[in-house]
Design a protein around this motif. Structure first.
Motif, PDB file in Angstrom:
ATOM      1  N   SER A   4      -7.253   7.561   7.024  1.00  0.00           N
ATOM      2  CA  SER A   4      -8.339   7.975   6.122  1.00  0.00           C
ATOM      3  C   SER A   4      -8.170   9.401   5.595  1.00  0.00           C
ATOM      4  O   SER A   4      -8.897   9.814   4.701  1.00  0.00           O
ATOM      5  CB  SER A   4      -9.692   7.822   6.819  1.00  0.00           C
ATOM      6  N   PHE A   5      -7.210  10.147   6.124  1.00  0.00           N
ATOM      7  CA  PHE A   5      -6.954  11.502   5.625  1.00  0.00           C
ATOM      8  C   PHE A   5      -6.001  11.491   4.426  1.00  0.00           C
ATOM      9  O   PHE A   5      -5.730  12.519   3.843  1.00  0.00           O
ATOM     10  CB  PHE A   5      -6.391  12.387   6.742  1.00  0.00           C
ATOM     11  N   CYS A   6      -5.494  10.320   4.077  1.00  0.00           N
ATOM     12  CA  CYS A   6      -4.566  10.188   2.947  1.00  0.00           C
ATOM     13  C   CYS A   6      -5.225   9.404   1.823  1.00  0.00           C
ATOM     14  O   CYS A   6      -6.166   8.657   2.039  1.00  0.00           O
ATOM     15  CB  CYS A   6      -3.301   9.444   3.381  1.00  0.00           C
ATOM     16  N   LYS A   7      -4.712   9.572   0.633  1.00  0.00           N
ATOM     17  CA  LYS A   7      -5.169   8.793  -0.518  1.00  0.00           C
ATOM     18  C   LYS A   7      -4.136   7.689  -0.742  1.00  0.00           C
ATOM     19  O   LYS A   7      -2.924   7.941  -0.757  1.00  0.00           O
ATOM     20  CB  LYS A   7      -5.275   9.682  -1.746  1.00  0.00           C
ATOM     21  N   TRP A   8      -4.639   6.461  -0.926  1.00  0.00           N
ATOM     22  CA  TRP A   8      -3.765   5.293  -1.028  1.00  0.00           C
ATOM     23  C   TRP A   8      -3.945   4.600  -2.368  1.00  0.00           C
ATOM     24  O   TRP A   8      -5.020   4.619  -2.955  1.00  0.00           O
ATOM     25  CB  TRP A   8      -4.062   4.313   0.105  1.00  0.00           C
ATOM     26  N   GLN A   9      -2.880   3.969  -2.805  1.00  0.00           N
ATOM     27  CA  GLN A   9      -2.936   3.125  -3.990  1.00  0.00           C
ATOM     28  C   GLN A   9      -2.204   1.829  -3.675  1.00  0.00           C
ATOM     29  O   GLN A   9      -1.435   1.760  -2.725  1.00  0.00           O
ATOM     30  CB  GLN A   9      -2.307   3.821  -5.197  1.00  0.00           C
ATOM     31  N   ILE A  10      -2.464   0.829  -4.477  1.00  0.00           N
ATOM     32  CA  ILE A  10      -1.828  -0.473  -4.289  1.00  0.00           C
ATOM     33  C   ILE A  10      -0.780  -0.642  -5.382  1.00  0.00           C
ATOM     34  O   ILE A  10      -1.021  -0.295  -6.537  1.00  0.00           O
ATOM     35  CB  ILE A  10      -2.881  -1.592  -4.338  1.00  0.00           C
ATOM     36  N   VAL A  11       0.374  -1.170  -5.000  1.00  0.00           N
ATOM     37  CA  VAL A  11       1.453  -1.377  -5.956  1.00  0.00           C
ATOM     38  C   VAL A  11       1.820  -2.863  -5.965  1.00  0.00           C
ATOM     39  O   VAL A  11       2.028  -3.462  -4.910  1.00  0.00           O
ATOM     40  CB  VAL A  11       2.691  -0.527  -5.595  1.00  0.00           C
ATOM     41  N   ASP A  12       1.881  -3.445  -7.169  1.00  0.00           N
ATOM     42  CA  ASP A  12       2.358  -4.816  -7.326  1.00  0.00           C
ATOM     43  C   ASP A  12       3.861  -4.790  -7.041  1.00  0.00           C
ATOM     44  O   ASP A  12       4.610  -4.057  -7.692  1.00  0.00           O
ATOM     45  CB  ASP A  12       2.075  -5.307  -8.742  1.00  0.00           C
ATOM     46  N   VAL A  13       4.306  -5.550  -6.073  1.00  0.00           N
ATOM     47  CA  VAL A  13       5.698  -5.509  -5.627  1.00  0.00           C
ATOM     48  C   VAL A  13       6.664  -5.925  -6.737  1.00  0.00           C
ATOM     49  O   VAL A  13       7.739  -5.351  -6.874  1.00  0.00           O
ATOM     50  CB  VAL A  13       5.898  -6.399  -4.371  1.00  0.00           C
ATOM     51  N   GLU A  69       3.383  -2.196 -10.903  1.00  0.00           N
ATOM     52  CA  GLU A  69       2.134  -1.692 -11.479  1.00  0.00           C
ATOM     53  C   GLU A  69       1.292  -1.063 -10.370  1.00  0.00           C
ATOM     54  O   GLU A  69       1.142  -1.628  -9.288  1.00  0.00           O
ATOM     55  CB  GLU A  69       1.362  -2.841 -12.131  1.00  0.00           C
ATOM     56  N   VAL A  70       0.757   0.119 -10.645  1.00  0.00           N
ATOM     57  CA  VAL A  70      -0.071   0.833  -9.672  1.00  0.00           C
ATOM     58  C   VAL A  70      -1.525   0.471  -9.922  1.00  0.00           C
ATOM     59  O   VAL A  70      -2.011   0.532 -11.047  1.00  0.00           O
ATOM     60  CB  VAL A  70       0.140   2.357  -9.791  1.00  0.00           C
ATOM     61  N   LEU A  71      -2.221   0.088  -8.847  1.00  0.00           N
ATOM     62  CA  LEU A  71      -3.613  -0.355  -8.936  1.00  0.00           C
ATOM     63  C   LEU A  71      -4.466   0.415  -7.938  1.00  0.00           C
ATOM     64  O   LEU A  71      -3.981   0.817  -6.889  1.00  0.00           O
ATOM     65  CB  LEU A  71      -3.702  -1.852  -8.622  1.00  0.00           C
ATOM     66  N   GLU A  72      -5.710   0.578  -8.268  1.00  0.00           N
ATOM     67  CA  GLU A  72      -6.641   1.198  -7.330  1.00  0.00           C
ATOM     68  C   GLU A  72      -7.240   0.115  -6.447  1.00  0.00           C
ATOM     69  O   GLU A  72      -7.539  -0.984  -6.922  1.00  0.00           O
ATOM     70  CB  GLU A  72      -7.755   1.928  -8.079  1.00  0.00           C
ATOM     71  N   PRO A  73      -7.442   0.401  -5.157  1.00  0.00           N
ATOM     72  CA  PRO A  73      -8.066  -0.589  -4.267  1.00  0.00           C
ATOM     73  C   PRO A  73      -9.492  -0.898  -4.717  1.00  0.00           C
ATOM     74  O   PRO A  73     -10.165  -0.058  -5.298  1.00  0.00           O
ATOM     75  CB  PRO A  73      -8.083   0.095  -2.899  1.00  0.00           C
ATOM     76  N   MET A  74      -9.923  -2.110  -4.438  1.00  0.00           N
ATOM     77  CA  MET A  74     -11.320  -2.479  -4.692  1.00  0.00           C
ATOM     78  C   MET A  74     -12.205  -1.655  -3.776  1.00  0.00           C
ATOM     79  O   MET A  74     -11.787  -1.272  -2.682  1.00  0.00           O
ATOM     80  CB  MET A  74     -11.544  -3.972  -4.377  1.00  0.00           C
ATOM     81  N   LYS A  75     -13.430  -1.413  -4.190  1.00  0.00           N
ATOM     82  CA  LYS A  75     -14.373  -0.705  -3.338  1.00  0.00           C
ATOM     83  C   LYS A  75     -15.047  -1.756  -2.455  1.00  0.00           C
ATOM     84  O   LYS A  75     -15.939  -2.459  -2.876  1.00  0.00           O
ATOM     85  CB  LYS A  75     -15.377   0.052  -4.176  1.00  0.00           C
ATOM     86  N   ILE A  76     -14.579  -1.837  -1.226  1.00  0.00           N
ATOM     87  CA  ILE A  76     -15.038  -2.867  -0.292  1.00  0.00           C
ATOM     88  C   ILE A  76     -15.726  -2.189   0.886  1.00  0.00           C
ATOM     89  O   ILE A  76     -15.179  -1.287   1.491  1.00  0.00           O
ATOM     90  CB  ILE A  76     -13.870  -3.720   0.214  1.00  0.00           C
ATOM     91  N   GLY A  77     -16.910  -2.671   1.216  1.00  0.00           N
ATOM     92  CA  GLY A  77     -17.645  -2.149   2.356  1.00  0.00           C
ATOM     93  C   GLY A  77     -17.117  -2.699   3.674  1.00  0.00           C
ATOM     94  O   GLY A  77     -16.208  -3.517   3.703  1.00  0.00           O
ATOM     95  N   LEU A  78     -17.685  -2.245   4.751  1.00  0.00           N
ATOM     96  CA  LEU A  78     -17.212  -2.663   6.076  1.00  0.00           C
ATOM     97  C   LEU A  78     -17.306  -4.151   6.306  1.00  0.00           C
ATOM     98  O   LEU A  78     -16.495  -4.723   7.008  1.00  0.00           O
ATOM     99  CB  LEU A  78     -18.003  -1.927   7.161  1.00  0.00           C
ATOM    100  N   GLY A  79     -18.293  -4.802   5.738  1.00  0.00           N
ATOM    101  CA  GLY A  79     -18.432  -6.242   5.926  1.00  0.00           C
ATOM    102  C   GLY A  79     -17.530  -7.053   5.004  1.00  0.00           C
ATOM    103  O   GLY A  79     -17.637  -8.257   4.942  1.00  0.00           O
ATOM    104  N   GLY A  80     -16.653  -6.392   4.255  1.00  0.00           N
ATOM    105  CA  GLY A  80     -15.777  -7.101   3.336  1.00  0.00           C
ATOM    106  C   GLY A  80     -16.417  -7.360   1.995  1.00  0.00           C
ATOM    107  O   GLY A  80     -15.912  -8.102   1.182  1.00  0.00           O
ATOM    108  N   VAL A  93       0.862  -1.183   0.000  1.00  0.00           N
ATOM    109  CA  VAL A  93       0.000   0.000   0.000  1.00  0.00           C
ATOM    110  C   VAL A  93       0.901   1.237   0.000  1.00  0.00           C
ATOM    111  O   VAL A  93       1.816   1.344   0.819  1.00  0.00           O
ATOM    112  CB  VAL A  93      -0.930   0.005   1.232  1.00  0.00           C
ATOM    113  N   GLN A  94       0.641   2.150  -0.928  1.00  0.00           N
ATOM    114  CA  GLN A  94       1.464   3.346  -1.077  1.00  0.00           C
ATOM    115  C   GLN A  94       0.619   4.610  -0.958  1.00  0.00           C
ATOM    116  O   GLN A  94      -0.481   4.689  -1.507  1.00  0.00           O
ATOM    117  CB  GLN A  94       2.161   3.341  -2.444  1.00  0.00           C
ATOM    118  N   ASN A  95       1.158   5.594  -0.257  1.00  0.00           N
ATOM    119  CA  ASN A  95       0.532   6.903  -0.147  1.00  0.00           C
ATOM    120  C   ASN A  95       0.710   7.627  -1.482  1.00  0.00           C
ATOM    121  O   ASN A  95       1.831   7.741  -1.985  1.00  0.00           O
ATOM    122  CB  ASN A  95       1.192   7.702   0.983  1.00  0.00           C
TER     123      ASN A  95
END
Length: 122
Positions: free
Chosen positions: A97-106, A110-121, A47-49
């Motif tokens: 939650s005050f920062c914007k995060w992205q996911i990076v394939d190690v 490759e930079v990826l956007e997180p899935m939109k996941i609700g509180l229940g997963g 996870v990257q800021n």
């Protein structure tokens, strides 16, 4: 290795010829080589800021009242997750939650956007 196989076969009561043993070893070797080509290593994500470009590293705290991550500069130091759904959940719900995060394939970076996941997963 050929003699080792012959000894085990003889001990089991089978008396194969040298040619039969060579054929068996050749078949085993080609199967192993085919399997090596098919083995896929699991993906690793960090996870990257988006602003600072720092990465999250779990600091070992499981206290629900404490923030469980430290910022690190390199992707190698960061915590790696193998499940995209899990890392998306971390980026959406556990990271600051005050920062914007992205996911990076190690591996590929490759930079990826997180899935939109609700509180229940979900």
């Amino acid at each position: 290795m050929l003699e080792e196989v012959r000894i085990k076969m003889w001990a089991a009561g089978w008396r194969p010829t040298r040619k039969e043993i060579e054929d068996i070893l050749l078949a085993v070797e080609s199967t192993m080589m085919a399997n090596e080509r098919e083995i896929k290593l699991p993906k690793k994500y960090a996870v990257q800021n988006k602003e600072t470009k720092s990465f999250l590293k779990h600091n070992g705290s499981y206290n629900p009242c404490a923030y469980p991550y430290d910022d690190v500069e390199s992707i190698e130091e960061a915590t790696h997750w193998s499940d995209f759904r899990h890392v998306s959940y971390v980026a959406r719900w556990y990271a600051d939650s005050f920062c914007k995060w992205q996911i990076v394939d190690v591996d590929t970076r490759e930079v990826l956007e997180p899935m939109k996941i609700g509180l229940g997963g979900k």
